[in-house]
Design a protein around this motif. Structure first.
Motif, PDB file in Angstrom:
ATOM      1  N   THR A   1      40.825  37.596  40.612  1.00  9.97           N
ATOM      2  CA  THR A   1      41.386  38.911  40.282  1.00  9.97           C
ATOM      3  C   THR A   1      40.998  39.935  41.349  1.00  9.97           C
ATOM      4  OG1 THR A   1      41.448  38.409  37.935  1.00  9.97           O
ATOM      5  CG2 THR A   1      41.352  40.736  38.525  1.00  9.97           C
TER       6      THR A   1
ATOM      7  N   LYS B   1      43.794  42.132  43.344  1.00 10.73           N
ATOM      8  CA  LYS B   1      43.887  43.599  43.344  1.00 10.73           C
ATOM      9  C   LYS B   1      44.015  44.150  44.765  1.00 10.73           C
ATOM     10  CE  LYS B   1      41.469  44.468  39.019  1.00 10.73           C
ATOM     11  NZ  LYS B   1      40.314  45.079  38.369  1.00 10.73           N
TER      12      LYS B   1
ATOM     13  N   LYS C   1      47.349  41.108  31.272  1.00  7.87           N
ATOM     14  CA  LYS C   1      46.226  41.983  31.626  1.00  7.87           C
ATOM     15  C   LYS C   1      45.799  41.701  33.083  1.00  7.87           C
ATOM     16  CE  LYS C   1      43.298  42.532  27.998  1.00  7.87           C
ATOM     17  NZ  LYS C   1      42.517  42.039  26.831  1.00  7.87           N
ATOM     18  N   GLU C   2      44.510  41.538  33.341  1.00 13.84           N
ATOM     19  CA  GLU C   2      44.090  41.362  34.735  1.00 13.84           C
ATOM     20  C   GLU C   2      44.117  39.897  35.169  1.00 13.84           C
ATOM     21  OE1 GLU C   2      40.650  43.591  35.892  1.00 13.84           O
ATOM     22  OE2 GLU C   2      41.355  45.382  34.866  1.00 13.84           O
ATOM     23  N   SER C   3      44.815  39.065  34.402  1.00 12.56           N
ATOM     24  CA  SER C   3      44.956  37.657  34.794  1.00 12.56           C
ATOM     25  C   SER C   3      46.248  37.400  35.551  1.00 12.56           C
ATOM     26  CB  SER C   3      44.881  36.739  33.573  1.00 12.56           C
ATOM     27  OG  SER C   3      43.554  36.663  33.115  1.00 12.56           O
TER      28      SER C   3
ATOM     29  N   SER D   1      38.879  41.963  30.003  1.00 12.93           N
ATOM     30  CA  SER D   1      39.989  42.483  30.817  1.00 12.93           C
ATOM     31  C   SER D   1      40.954  41.360  31.201  1.00 12.93           C
ATOM     32  CB  SER D   1      39.442  43.168  32.071  1.00 12.93           C
ATOM     33  OG  SER D   1      38.637  42.251  32.788  1.00 12.93           O
ATOM     34  N   TYR D   2      40.536  40.109  30.990  1.00 12.31           N
ATOM     35  CA  TYR D   2      41.390  38.965  31.341  1.00 12.31           C
ATOM     36  C   TYR D   2      42.352  38.615  30.199  1.00 12.31           C
ATOM     37  CZ  TYR D   2      38.100  38.030  35.162  1.00 12.31           C
ATOM     38  OH  TYR D   2      37.333  38.109  36.286  1.00 12.31           O
TER      39      TYR D   2
END
Ligand code: NAP
Length: 465
Positions: free
Chosen positions: A215, A219, A434-436, A389-390
């Motif tokens: 991740t 980003k 999400k952040e995955s 967050s994942y």
């Protein structure tokens, strides 16, 4: 291409040299983009049937070379032979699937709002694709991107992980042998990962970057993509929970947790990272699970009887040690393992009395450590599972059908396994929320990432007689 510089590839199991790989530079990447861009018109103009035939030939060659590819993969990634062979089959299946899907990139005829017009939605290839892949699936993460891109009519440049360039080069050689043009499928092995990533995202001729990895790097790529609004597909990290309810078949849950936790020694994005067990079956689960983990055979991945190999690097080993030390300092107890066993090996480990405020509950472990937590209610289990967050994969074990659906729908994840912990297949959409990540790979949706939709309005048809 300047391929004089090389870098060494070592076995994580022994440190032995496997081979040298070309160390491509940023300048090589620009030249590769030029060639791919020049090759795009001819490649996209081939019929879908022609592209399908070439993909099919590549698929057949991959399977014909199953054993030598598995040996190289096992050596450079430290993946046990049974899993390496399995990955060759899994990776080849994407090539076969997208060879078939190539012929089905249908568009639409849209009912027109006026009689003198006809409206169409066409689907056309995006253009040059750059794909960046990780070491933990040295073959399947490449074919899951290259096959749909080629099927859609896009030339592809692959930048594989520094740890596993040899499987990538083998695959490329077979693709060229199958007749896929050299400029349509290029592989840039390198140690200059950030430089090549920057070239891909600063060159407007690269229309799409498809990335599988952490991740944190994902980003960075999102930030870099702003320059030309390069399209991105992102398959990123996970923090997979498994929920074992009091009405579950405990033996099946134990088997499922072992399988999903210790696959590739805990180093896959969908590996179980947190084990939540209802308090009423918590002790029974720990006993059975610990007994099952004790049976896991760790050792050199080239030995056919070994089930888990080494960690990919010393850095990975230190991360696992740090997470376990932090948990123990916070009051967790080691029920099994909890020690490095020489080289880059870490013993299969069971941690109990773990709490959700510990680092190990929040970070991707990426190693053979199973932290077990207790919960009291279904609502609490769902809240704990979603407290990250994942959002890649989650699993649950229960024999209550109503609960299975209720919990599966409440879990904020891209993929949910119900009473099943090995769910990846080419025919189903793989990806996270999400952040995955962003986007899906495999399945009938997997072509979408490599196709643009174009609206065509055909006017002036008149009113007729
Ligand atoms: P990583 O460090 O993010 O590396 C992935 C790839 O990105 C490698 O090719 C790497 O090259 C390259 N890279 C690193 N920094 C870069 C930069 N600044 N710009 C461009 N490229 C860069 O991840 P990893 O440790 O190899 O892989 C493990 C991660 O991948 C885990 O988080 C795992 O969950 C995730 N993963 C996700 C999926 C999924 O489908 N969602 C599947 C498998 C793995 P180098 O090798 O040279 O560093």
């Amino acid at each position: 291409m300047n391929t004089r510089a090389t870098f060494a590839v070592h076995e994580p199991a022994t440190g032995a040299l496997v081979d040298m790989a070309p160390n491509h530079t940023a300048q090589d990447a620009t030249q590769a983009i030029e060639r791919a861009h020049a090759a795009w018109p001819a490649w996209r103009s081939r019929t879908a049937g022609e592209r399908a035939k070439l993909l099919r030939a590549w698929h057949d060659l991959i399977l014909a070379h199953r054993e030598p590819i598995a040996v190289i993969m096992s050596r450079e990634a430290g993946k046990v032979m049974s899993e390496s062979r399995g990955e060759v089959d899994y990776g080849a299946a994407f090539v076969e699937w997208f060879a078939e899907e190539a012929r089905r990139t249908y568009g639409d005829v849209i009912p027109s709002p006026s009689p003198d017009r006809r409206l169409f939605a066409l689907r056309q290839s995006v253009g040059v694709v750059a794909a960046i892949t990780p070491w933990n699936f040295p073959l399947a993460m490449i074919t899951r991107k290259v096959a749909p891109a080629l099927a859609a009519g896009c030339p592809v440049i692959i930048k594989p992980a520094t740890e596993t360039p040899l499987t990538a080069l083998y695959l490329e050689r077979l693709a060229h042998e199958a007749g896929i043009p050299a400029d349509v499928y290029q592989t840039l092995t390198t140690t200059a990962n950030a430089e090549l990533g920057a070239v891909f995202l600063s060159d407007a001729r690269v229309r799409k970057v498809s990335f599988t990895g952490s991740t944190a790097v994902g980003k960075q790529l999102v930030a870099q993509s702003a320059q030309h609004l390069t399209k991105l597909s992102l398959e990123l990290g996970g923090n997979a929970p498994i929920l074992v309810f009091e009405d579950a078949d405990i033996d099946a849950a134990v088997r499922g947790t072992v399988a999903a936790k210790f696959r590739h020694n805990g180093q896959t994005c969908v590996c179980v990272n947190r084990v939540y067990v209802h308090e009423s079956v918590h002790e029974a689960f720990i006993d059975k699970f610990t007994a099952a983990v004790q049976q896991i055979r760790s050792g050199n991945p080239s030995d056919d009887t070994v089930q888990v190999g080494p960690l990919i690097s010393e850095r990975a080993l230190h991360k696992v040690e740090g997470l376990v030390a932090d948990a123990v300092a916070g009051g967790a107890r080691i029920a099994l393992g909890g020690v490095a066993t020489g080289g880059q090996y870490y013993a299969p480990t069971v941690l109990v009395d773990v709490r959700s405020d510990m680092r190990i509950a929040k970070e991707e472990v990426f190693g053979p450590v199973a932290p077990i937590y207790a919960f009291r209610t279904e609502a609490e289990a769902i809240a704990l599972a979603n407290d990250t967050s994942y959002g890649l994969a989650a699993y649950l074990y229960s024999s209550n059908q109503a609960r299975c659906w209720r919990v599966a729908e409440a879990l904020e994840y891209g993929m949910v396994g119900i009473n099943e912990s090995l769910m990846a297949t080419v025919v189903a959409p793989f990806g996270g929320i999400k952040e995955s990540g962003i986007g899906r790979e495999g399945s009938r949706y997997g072509m979408d990432a490599y196709l643009e939709m174009k609206y065509v309005c055909l006017g002036g048809l008149g009113w007729g007689d």
